[in-house]
Write a protein that holds these residues in place. Structure first.
Motif, PDB file in Angstrom:
ATOM      1  N   UNK A   1       6.025  13.446   1.968  1.00  0.00           N
ATOM      2  CA  UNK A   1       6.749  12.365   1.307  1.00  0.00           C
ATOM      3  C   UNK A   1       5.829  11.153   1.286  1.00  0.00           C
ATOM      4  N   UNK A   2       5.644  10.586   0.097  1.00  0.00           N
ATOM      5  CA  UNK A   2       4.679   9.505  -0.116  1.00  0.00           C
ATOM      6  C   UNK A   2       5.373   8.374  -0.865  1.00  0.00           C
ATOM      7  N   UNK A   3       5.174   7.144  -0.406  1.00  0.00           N
ATOM      8  CA  UNK A   3       5.827   5.998  -1.051  1.00  0.00           C
ATOM      9  C   UNK A   3       5.191   4.705  -0.573  1.00  0.00           C
ATOM     10  N   UNK A   4       5.337   3.669  -1.386  1.00  0.00           N
ATOM     11  CA  UNK A   4       4.953   2.322  -0.966  1.00  0.00           C
ATOM     12  C   UNK A   4       6.173   1.524  -0.527  1.00  0.00           C
ATOM     13  N   UNK A   5       7.336   2.174  -0.535  1.00  0.00           N
ATOM     14  CA  UNK A   5       8.585   1.445  -0.305  1.00  0.00           C
ATOM     15  C   UNK A   5       8.992   1.386   1.156  1.00  0.00           C
ATOM     16  N   UNK A   6       8.346   2.170   2.028  1.00  0.00           N
ATOM     17  CA  UNK A   6       8.777   2.274   3.419  1.00  0.00           C
ATOM     18  C   UNK A   6       7.570   2.290   4.347  1.00  0.00           C
TER      19      UNK A   6
ATOM     20  N   UNK B   1       0.830  -1.211   0.000  1.00  0.00           N
ATOM     21  CA  UNK B   1       0.000   0.000   0.000  1.00  0.00           C
ATOM     22  C   UNK B   1       0.861   1.256   0.000  1.00  0.00           C
ATOM     23  N   UNK B   2       0.310   2.314  -0.572  1.00  0.00           N
ATOM     24  CA  UNK B   2       0.990   3.604  -0.575  1.00  0.00           C
ATOM     25  C   UNK B   2       0.828   4.249   0.794  1.00  0.00           C
ATOM     26  N   UNK B   3       1.905   4.844   1.292  1.00  0.00           N
ATOM     27  CA  UNK B   3       1.888   5.404   2.643  1.00  0.00           C
ATOM     28  C   UNK B   3       2.400   6.838   2.671  1.00  0.00           C
ATOM     29  N   UNK B   4       1.850   7.584   3.595  1.00  0.00           N
ATOM     30  CA  UNK B   4       2.372   8.905   3.932  1.00  0.00           C
ATOM     31  C   UNK B   4       3.516   8.720   4.911  1.00  0.00           C
ATOM     32  N   UNK B   5       4.712   9.210   4.533  1.00  0.00           N
ATOM     33  CA  UNK B   5       5.881   9.031   5.385  1.00  0.00           C
ATOM     34  C   UNK B   5       6.112  10.214   6.315  1.00  0.00           C
ATOM     35  N   UNK B   6       5.843  11.432   5.827  1.00  0.00           N
ATOM     36  CA  UNK B   6       6.151  12.608   6.637  1.00  0.00           C
ATOM     37  C   UNK B   6       5.465  13.838   6.069  1.00  0.00           C
ATOM     38  N   UNK B   7       5.429  14.888   6.897  1.00  0.00           N
ATOM     39  CA  UNK B   7       4.870  16.187   6.512  1.00  0.00           C
ATOM     40  C   UNK B   7       5.830  17.276   6.972  1.00  0.00           C
TER      41      UNK B   7
ATOM     42  N   UNK C   1      15.319  11.132   4.586  1.00  0.00           N
ATOM     43  CA  UNK C   1      15.703  11.038   3.183  1.00  0.00           C
ATOM     44  C   UNK C   1      16.454  12.287   2.733  1.00  0.00           C
ATOM     45  N   UNK C   2      17.216  12.142   1.673  1.00  0.00           N
ATOM     46  CA  UNK C   2      17.863  13.259   0.998  1.00  0.00           C
ATOM     47  C   UNK C   2      17.082  13.592  -0.269  1.00  0.00           C
TER      48      UNK C   2
END
Length: 350
Positions: free
Chosen positions: A200-205, A4-10, A97-98
Motif C-alpha cells: 500500500x503506497x500513498x502520500x496521504x498517511x 512525500x510518497x510513502x510505503x504504508x505496508x506489505x 484500510x479496507x
C-alpha cells in the motif's frame, strides 16, 4: 511542497502446495533422465540453486502430465487470483484500510493471461469500488516487483491523497514443461516457485518508508537474455545467456548512473534489497556492488524458503528487512527481461 510518497505496508502470500527441492529433483529425474542425455550433469542445479523448498499453485504430480496452454492458463487465473486476494488483504489490513478505500490498483504479472485482468477478476470478492483506477502491467518479469513499485509510487505522487495498492503475483511453476528438453527448462524446474506480494503506497498517511527516487536501465541488444516463448503447450522459459556474469560485468555502472540522477552514489546506500534470482546471481551482485560475501543474507533466506517467484520475490526480501528494521536508506533493485535493471530508493521513516 507536496507530501512525500510513502510505503504504508506489505503483505505476502504463497499457494498451499509445498514443493520440497528433493521431491522436485526426483520428479525432474522421472521426466527427463531417460530422454535428455545431459540431464545428470544439469541436475546438479537442484543442489546448487540454494533452494530448500518452493510453493506451487498445483501439486507436484500435476506438472508431470504434459498439458496445453488452455489448462495451464486456467490454473493461472485460479491460482493467481487466490494469491492476489491473500496478499492484498494482508497489506490492506496492515495499513488499517479496507479495499473500498483503494483509489488505484496496479497489478503486475507476467506468467499468464487474464482478460479482464486479475484485479477485475477478484474485484467483487475483495470489495474494490466501482470507480477504482485499474493499471494492469505485463511483461516485466523478475524486474516487475521494483518497476511496479515505481509505477505505483509515481501514480501516488500524481494523484495527491490517493491510496495506491500494488499487487505482484506470479505462477512461474506453470511454465514447468515436461515436453521441453532444454537446459533452460531444466534449470527453471530447479528455480521457480509461485507467490504474491502487495504494497500500500500513498502520500496521504504516515508510513514505513519514504519513496525517494526510482529509475531503470535497459541494455541494448539483450532481448535474448531472459523472457518467455509462447507455444501451444504453454509458456517456455528463455535463458539464452548466463545472467550472473552479465550482472557482475554490467550492473554497477547502471546502478551508479541511476543513483547519480537522484544526486546519490553507491556509498549513500545503507542496504541493497535485491531480487534473488538464484544463488549465483546473489554472489554476482555482491561482487559487482563491492559488498562483503554474505551481505545479502535476507536474499539468500528468501531464495531458500520460496525459490525464485519472479516479480514478488524482492518484496519478500523488503518485508524481511522491514521486520528487522530498515536502515536509513535502502535501494531495492531487480533485473528482468529487456534486459533491464530497475531501482527504487527508500528512506526509513524517522
Amino acid at each position: 511542497m507536496p507530501d512525500p510518497v510513502k510505503l504504508l505496508s506489505i503483505g505476502v502470500a504463497v499457494p498451499p502446495n509445498v514443493i520440497e527441492q528433493g521431491d522436485a529433483a526426483v520428479a525432474a529425474h522421472t521426466a527427463f533422465a531417460a530422454r535428455f542425455g545431459d540431464f545428470e550433469r544439469l541436475s546438479k542445479v537442484f543442489e546448487s540453486a540454494g533452494i530448500r523448498r518452493r510453493y506451487g499453485v498445483r501439486p507436484i504430480d500435476w506438472y508431470l502430465t504434459t498439458s496445453g496452454w488452455q489448462e495451464r492458463n486456467a490454473a493461472y487465473i485460479d491460482g493467481a487470483g487466490a494469491l492476489f486476494l491473500e496478499a492484498a488483504t494482508q497489506a490492506l489490513a496492515a495499513a488499517g484500510l479496507e479495499a473500498s478505500q483503494v483509489d488505484v490498483v496496479v497489478t503486475v504479472s507476467s506468467t499468464g493471461i487474464a482478460t479482464p485482468s486479475l484485479e477485475a477478476q477478484v474485484s467483487g470478492r475483495i470489495g474494490f469500488r466501482e470507480d477504482i483506477l485499474r493499471v494492469p502491467v505485463f511483461g516485466l518479469g523478475c524486474a516487475g516487483g521494483v518497476s511496479g513499485f515505481a509505477i505505483a509510487a509515481n501514480l501516488a505522487a500524481a494523484r495527491p491523497g490517493c491510496i495506491v495498492l500494488l499487487v505482484t503475483v506470479e505462477t512461474c511453476t506453470l511454465a514447468f514443461r515436461m515436453d521441453k528438453l532444454t537446459k533452460a527448462n531444466i534449470v527453471a524446474t530447479a528455480l521457480f516457485g509461485d507467490g504474491a506480494a502487495a504494497c500500500v503506497i500513498s502520500a496521504a498517511r504516515d508510513g514505513i518508508a519514504e519513496v525517494e527516487a526510482s529509475g531503470q536501465h535497459t541494455w541494448p541488444n539483450t532481448l535474448d537474455i531472459m523472457g518467455w516463448s509462447v507455444e501451444p503447450e504453454g509458456l517456455g522459459v528463455i535463458f539464452d545467456r548466463a545472467i550472473p556474469p552479465f550482472a557482475e560485468a554490467h550492473i554497477e555502472p547502471a546502478i551508479s548512473a541511476i543513483l547519480a540522477g537522484a544526486g546519490l552514489s553507491l556509498a549513500d546506500v545503507d542496504r541493497f534489497a535485491c531480487h534473488p534470482g538464484g544463488a549465483k546471481v546473489i554472489d554476482a551482485l555482491e561482487t559487482a556492488l563491492n559488498l562483503g560475501q554474505g551481505t545479502l543474507n535476507h536474499e539468500r533466506d528468501v531464495l531458500s524458503d520460496y525459490g525464485n517467484m519472479s516479480a514478488p520475490t524482492v518484496l519478500f526480501v523488503l518485508d524481511r528487512l522491514v521486520k528487522a528494521g530498515l536502515p536509513p536508506r535502502t535501494l531495492m533493485m531487480a533485473m528482468g527481461p529487456g534486459f533491464t535493471a530497475s531501482c527504487v530508493s527508500l528512506k526509513a521513516a524517522a
